[in-house]
Write a protein that holds these residues in place. Structure first.
Motif, PDB file in Angstrom:
ATOM      1  N   VAL A 118       0.839  -1.205   0.000  1.00  0.00           N
ATOM      2  CA  VAL A 118       0.000   0.000   0.000  1.00  0.00           C
ATOM      3  C   VAL A 118       0.872   1.253   0.000  1.00  0.00           C
ATOM      4  O   VAL A 118       0.586   2.210  -0.728  1.00  0.00           O
ATOM      5  CB  VAL A 118      -0.974  -0.017   1.201  1.00  0.00           C
ATOM      6  CG1 VAL A 118      -1.649   1.325   1.389  1.00  0.00           C
ATOM      7  CG2 VAL A 118      -2.005  -1.111   1.027  1.00  0.00           C
ATOM      8  N   TYR A 119       1.938   1.266   0.779  1.00  0.00           N
ATOM      9  CA  TYR A 119       2.829   2.426   0.840  1.00  0.00           C
ATOM     10  C   TYR A 119       3.448   2.711  -0.526  1.00  0.00           C
ATOM     11  O   TYR A 119       3.437   3.844  -0.999  1.00  0.00           O
ATOM     12  CB  TYR A 119       3.923   2.192   1.886  1.00  0.00           C
ATOM     13  CG  TYR A 119       4.967   3.279   1.909  1.00  0.00           C
ATOM     14  CD1 TYR A 119       4.700   4.513   2.469  1.00  0.00           C
ATOM     15  CD2 TYR A 119       6.233   3.063   1.362  1.00  0.00           C
ATOM     16  CE1 TYR A 119       5.659   5.515   2.484  1.00  0.00           C
ATOM     17  CE2 TYR A 119       7.189   4.051   1.368  1.00  0.00           C
ATOM     18  CZ  TYR A 119       6.900   5.278   1.932  1.00  0.00           C
ATOM     19  OH  TYR A 119       7.851   6.265   1.939  1.00  0.00           O
ATOM     20  N   TYR A 120       3.989   1.700  -1.181  1.00  0.00           N
ATOM     21  CA  TYR A 120       4.637   1.913  -2.472  1.00  0.00           C
ATOM     22  C   TYR A 120       3.625   2.235  -3.572  1.00  0.00           C
ATOM     23  O   TYR A 120       3.910   3.026  -4.463  1.00  0.00           O
ATOM     24  CB  TYR A 120       5.517   0.725  -2.854  1.00  0.00           C
ATOM     25  CG  TYR A 120       6.811   0.741  -2.083  1.00  0.00           C
ATOM     26  CD1 TYR A 120       7.738   1.744  -2.282  1.00  0.00           C
ATOM     27  CD2 TYR A 120       7.090  -0.223  -1.125  1.00  0.00           C
ATOM     28  CE1 TYR A 120       8.912   1.787  -1.566  1.00  0.00           C
ATOM     29  CE2 TYR A 120       8.265  -0.191  -0.396  1.00  0.00           C
ATOM     30  CZ  TYR A 120       9.174   0.819  -0.623  1.00  0.00           C
ATOM     31  OH  TYR A 120      10.331   0.874   0.087  1.00  0.00           O
TER      32      TYR A 120
ATOM     33  N   TYR B  41       0.913   3.966  -3.046  1.00  0.00           N
ATOM     34  CA  TYR B  41       0.614   5.376  -2.766  1.00  0.00           C
ATOM     35  C   TYR B  41       1.708   6.273  -3.343  1.00  0.00           C
ATOM     36  O   TYR B  41       1.418   7.297  -3.968  1.00  0.00           O
ATOM     37  CB  TYR B  41       0.477   5.592  -1.257  1.00  0.00           C
ATOM     38  CG  TYR B  41       0.445   7.048  -0.876  1.00  0.00           C
ATOM     39  CD1 TYR B  41      -0.707   7.805  -1.075  1.00  0.00           C
ATOM     40  CD2 TYR B  41       1.559   7.666  -0.330  1.00  0.00           C
ATOM     41  CE1 TYR B  41      -0.729   9.145  -0.740  1.00  0.00           C
ATOM     42  CE2 TYR B  41       1.547   9.000   0.005  1.00  0.00           C
ATOM     43  CZ  TYR B  41       0.394   9.743  -0.198  1.00  0.00           C
ATOM     44  OH  TYR B  41       0.385  11.072   0.127  1.00  0.00           O
ATOM     45  N   LYS B  42       2.960   5.906  -3.145  1.00  0.00           N
ATOM     46  CA  LYS B  42       4.075   6.701  -3.665  1.00  0.00           C
ATOM     47  C   LYS B  42       4.048   6.750  -5.194  1.00  0.00           C
ATOM     48  O   LYS B  42       4.297   7.800  -5.789  1.00  0.00           O
ATOM     49  CB  LYS B  42       5.419   6.139  -3.186  1.00  0.00           C
ATOM     50  CG  LYS B  42       5.725   6.428  -1.755  1.00  0.00           C
ATOM     51  CD  LYS B  42       5.799   7.902  -1.549  1.00  0.00           C
ATOM     52  CE  LYS B  42       6.639   8.251  -0.360  1.00  0.00           C
ATOM     53  NZ  LYS B  42       6.744   9.685  -0.195  1.00  0.00           N
TER      54      LYS B  42
ATOM     55  N   ILE C 178       1.435   6.335  -7.244  1.00  0.00           N
ATOM     56  CA  ILE C 178       0.285   7.109  -7.711  1.00  0.00           C
ATOM     57  C   ILE C 178       0.487   8.596  -7.455  1.00  0.00           C
ATOM     58  O   ILE C 178       0.210   9.428  -8.327  1.00  0.00           O
ATOM     59  CB  ILE C 178      -1.006   6.587  -7.044  1.00  0.00           C
ATOM     60  CG1 ILE C 178      -1.329   5.196  -7.581  1.00  0.00           C
ATOM     61  CG2 ILE C 178      -2.172   7.543  -7.286  1.00  0.00           C
ATOM     62  CD1 ILE C 178      -2.428   4.479  -6.829  1.00  0.00           C
ATOM     63  N   SER C 179       1.007   8.971  -6.294  1.00  0.00           N
ATOM     64  CA  SER C 179       1.205  10.394  -6.002  1.00  0.00           C
ATOM     65  C   SER C 179       2.297  11.006  -6.876  1.00  0.00           C
ATOM     66  O   SER C 179       2.237  12.194  -7.192  1.00  0.00           O
ATOM     67  CB  SER C 179       1.534  10.599  -4.525  1.00  0.00           C
ATOM     68  OG  SER C 179       2.760  10.006  -4.197  1.00  0.00           O
TER      69      SER C 179
ATOM     70  N   ARG D  81       0.720  12.171 -10.294  1.00  0.00           N
ATOM     71  CA  ARG D  81      -0.350  13.167 -10.286  1.00  0.00           C
ATOM     72  C   ARG D  81       0.090  14.518 -10.817  1.00  0.00           C
ATOM     73  O   ARG D  81      -0.682  15.210 -11.449  1.00  0.00           O
ATOM     74  CB  ARG D  81      -0.917  13.342  -8.889  1.00  0.00           C
ATOM     75  CG  ARG D  81      -1.736  12.172  -8.488  1.00  0.00           C
ATOM     76  CD  ARG D  81      -2.386  12.415  -7.173  1.00  0.00           C
ATOM     77  NE  ARG D  81      -3.083  11.200  -6.786  1.00  0.00           N
ATOM     78  CZ  ARG D  81      -4.267  11.173  -6.269  1.00  0.00           C
ATOM     79  NH1 ARG D  81      -4.901  12.279  -6.028  1.00  0.00           N
ATOM     80  NH2 ARG D  81      -4.830  10.032  -5.956  1.00  0.00           N
TER      81      ARG D  81
END
Length: 120
Positions: free
Chosen positions: A40-42, A44-45, A47-48, A51
């Motif tokens: 989940v952490y990676y 999130y990184k 995808i962010s 952006r």
């Protein structure tokens, strides 16, 4: 006597299995939680990081800061360095640019960049 000894060994072994099984299940759950957390952490990184709008080509050069490689007179051409890359430029500012002066890119004409001196 041998039978009673065998029974005691079997009973002790059989009673130890549920404890080992519980330990194995707890260990598997902890490992699963750790793997999910990192995933989940990676994600999130990743995808962010996608952006923000990324500019390439001439759009990325607008307002870039560079350093003059030689003296450039008003409306004259010369060279500057931006991020280690040398560019041919035209001085569109009101004053001469000396060697090692900082300049800002104001536009582009063909393969030449339009620059002006940054006043200190």
């Amino acid at each position: 006597m041998i039978d009673s000894m065998m029974n005691s060994l079997l009973v002790d072994y059989a009673s130890a299995v549920p404890g080992s099984l519980i330990f194995a299940v707890i260990l598997a759950i902890v490992a699963f939680i750790v793997i999910i957390t990192f995933t989940v952490y990676y994600l999130y990184k990743i995808i962010s990081s996608q952006r923000g709008r990324h500019y390439t080509g001439s759009e990325s050069m607008s307002n870039a800061i560079g350093v003059a490689s030689n003296k450039i007179s008003k409306n004259g051409s010369g060279f500057i360095t931006i991020d280690g890359v040398s560019w041919e430029v035209v001085n569109t500012g009101e004053e001469d640019i000396e060697k090692f002066d900082r300049v800002v890119v104001t536009g582009r004409s063909g393969l030449k960049l339009m620059v002006k001196k940054i006043n200190k």
